[in-house]
Design an enzyme around this catalytic site. Structure first.
Site, mmCIF file in Angstrom:
data_model
loop_
_atom_site.group_PDB
_atom_site.id
_atom_site.type_symbol
_atom_site.label_atom_id
_atom_site.label_comp_id
_atom_site.label_asym_id
_atom_site.label_seq_id
_atom_site.Cartn_x
_atom_site.Cartn_y
_atom_site.Cartn_z
ATOM 1 N N GLY A 255 0.815 -1.202 0.000
ATOM 2 C CA GLY A 255 0.000 0.000 0.000
ATOM 3 C C GLY A 255 0.852 1.257 0.000
ATOM 4 O O GLY A 255 1.754 1.407 0.834
ATOM 5 N N GLY B 52 -0.435 4.403 0.331
ATOM 6 C CA GLY B 52 -1.209 5.514 0.878
ATOM 7 C C GLY B 52 -0.437 6.221 1.973
ATOM 8 O O GLY B 52 0.790 6.143 2.063
ATOM 9 N N PHE B 53 -1.167 6.897 2.864
ATOM 10 C CA PHE B 53 -0.524 7.666 3.915
ATOM 11 C C PHE B 53 0.350 6.794 4.814
ATOM 12 O O PHE B 53 1.497 7.133 5.110
ATOM 13 C CB PHE B 53 -1.577 8.384 4.763
ATOM 14 N N GLY B 54 -0.187 5.652 5.251
ATOM 15 C CA GLY B 54 0.575 4.799 6.149
ATOM 16 C C GLY B 54 1.768 4.167 5.466
ATOM 17 O O GLY B 54 2.897 4.211 5.967
ATOM 18 N N VAL C 3 -1.889 -7.377 -4.581
ATOM 19 C CA VAL C 3 -1.572 -8.388 -3.566
ATOM 20 C C VAL C 3 -2.831 -9.193 -3.250
ATOM 21 O O VAL C 3 -3.868 -8.627 -2.920
ATOM 22 C CB VAL C 3 -1.028 -7.727 -2.290
ATOM 23 N N GLU D 117 -18.363 18.036 2.460
ATOM 24 C CA GLU D 117 -17.560 18.716 1.449
ATOM 25 C C GLU D 117 -18.132 18.512 0.055
ATOM 26 O O GLU D 117 -18.182 19.451 -0.758
ATOM 27 C CB GLU D 117 -16.121 18.209 1.540
#
Length: 460
Positions: A13, A15-17, A81, A177
């Site tokens: 992944g 992403g942010f992590g 994966v 939003e």
């Protein structure tokens, strides 16, 4: 370390992590491989602006290879994966051409994120797209813009009203939003662009099953947001849940009972569910996942019984942290530091500690709410705080400056949305794909996410 081979770290992944874990390993004596189904890192908090035509995707989705090009101990792979073999320390994946990949690891970081949750009604994905990827945002944008185009063509007042009815389900930050942007498009941006239809007649509804918009926020901020949205022409339905959908309507249940709302555009912002990889991990360590499909981890973000396996972000349950960007960012940095310390021979690991940097949401141009470090602000001040923080967390000065320029051009100087391009084929797809998907899903009641995904891939 095994023999003379460098320590192998696999990160699932980008992403942010995952990305923050990779960057925190820059000085580690290890080879780092990040595997993702896309070739880019997505800044999800601004994804709704792609759906509204404000920002182009490239400003919030830089290529992973570009982000990591200066980090010589890392590489990025485009693959899907499908298996995590903890017993043999293998990650099995599949390349875009179907070729099998096996990645052996010494340390594994799983940061696979989350996807939409339709609360047991996966068939609704065909009728109310969610927004987690760039493709999702493009699909939502096409839905919104095609609705206005079809309203311009419609001669039957009832049909026109259906095209001009927009329903956003879920009043968390994403829903608020999105609905704010739809309201600005209909009431401020588009009225002079159309001749046969008055876009200000658009009916914009926000549905929320809880008793207030922005449920996690402070009551004062919730009340301010509620008033602001109503001033923008949004109809807010609280204590109201969707119970059924088809290609032209949504049935809701609220305090007054059930009601069917005729609407051609519905957008899902009501819930998320952890990646299926979370359940795969849970099964291998003989534990359960929670209601959102998240796997529980130890205080150091490792899996029980597997100190070499870390899980971070939206797919884990740790200290009841929310599934937003900040926990994933901080967990990713923490895990990277832990692995680096271990390789340096330091086994002393402090438990992960989360620093709450607050919550923010924008309602529209010059209107936002922010709650950070005990300070709660709204309106212009909240909007400036929101803009500063979000630009700060974008990757690369080019993207930061490009975003500021695009905002100034779209919101301040021209009151326009420069990235609202669609084609005849895309509009046709939006008009027909929900009907086709609904016809396929109805007889077997099978999940429609595959149909929606197929439509997106076909466009892609």
């Amino acid at each position: 370390m095994t023999g003379d081979r460098r320590h192998q770290v696999v990160v699932v992944g980008g992403g942010f992590g995952g990305l923050n874990a990779v960057r925190a390993l820059a000085e580690a004596d290890a080879e780092v491989t990040v595997v993702d189904r896309t070739n880019h890192h997505l800044f999800q908090p601004l994804l709704y602006q792609v759906a509204a035509g404000i920002l182009p995707p490239g400003l919030i989705a830089p290529a992973l290879r570009s982000v990591l090009k200066e980090q010589r101990n890392s590489r990025a792979l485009l693959a899907d994966v499908h298996e995590l073999d903890l017993a043999n320390r293998l990650v099995r994946a599949q390349g875009p051409d179907g070729r099998p990949l096996e990645l052996r690891y010494d340390s594994l970081v799983v940061a696979a994120g989350a996807t939409h949750s339709y609360f047991g009604h996966d068939e609704w994905a065909a009728f109310a797209p969610g927004m987690k990827t760039v493709e999702d945002a493009r699909l939502v944008r096409d839905h919104i813009l095609s609705a206005f185009e079809m309203a311009e063509l419609a001669t039957d007042p009832r049909e026109r009203a259906e095209w001009l009815t927009f329903v956003v389900i879920g009043a968390g930050p994403t829903g608020v939003e999105l609905v704010g942007q739809v309201a600005e498009l209909a009431h401020d941006v588009l009225p002079r662009d159309y001749r046969s239809v008055d876009t200000t007649e658009a009916r914009i509804l926000l549905l929320e099953g809880a008793t207030a918009v922005l449920p996690p926020f402070h009551p004062r901020l919730r009340r301010w947001t509620h008033r602001r949205l109503e001033q923008m022409g949004v109809q807010i339905r609280l204590d109201t849940m969707a119970v059924a959908m088809d290609d032209e309507s949504v049935t809701v249940r609220g305090p007054a009972g059930e009601e069917t709302i005729r609407a051609r555009t519905r957008i899902w912002a009501a819930g998320v569910r952890a990646s299926p990889l979370a359940r795969m991990l849970a099964e291998q360590v003989d534990t359960e996942t929670d209601r959102a499909g998240r796997v529980a981890v130890n205080p150091d973000c490792t899996l029980p019984g597997h100190p070499e396996v870390f899980a971070v972000g939206d797919m884990v349950s740790l200290h009841e942290l929310p599934g937003v960007a900040q926990p994933a960012i901080q967990e990713g940095k923490y895990v990277g530091r832990v692995i680096t310390a271990r390789l340096a021979g330091d086994e002393r690991v402090e438990p992960f500690r989360y620093v709450d940097r607050g919550s923010m949401a924008t309602i529209g141009y010059r209107a936002a709410v922010a709650d950070a470090f005990g300070v709660r602000v709204t309106g212009w001040v909240g909007y400036l705080a929101w803009a500063f923080i979000h630009v700060l967390y974008l990757i690369g000065w080019g993207n930061r400056l490009g975003t500021l320029y695009t905002w100034a051009r779209a919101l301040v100087f021209s009151n326009n949305r420069g990235h609202r391009i669609i084609t005849f084929e895309e509009a046709t797809d939006q008009c027909l794909h929900a009907q086709r998907a609904g016809q396929r899903a109805a007889p077997s009641l099978r999940p429609a996410g595959g149909a929606a995904g197929a439509a997106r891939r076909q466009k892609g």
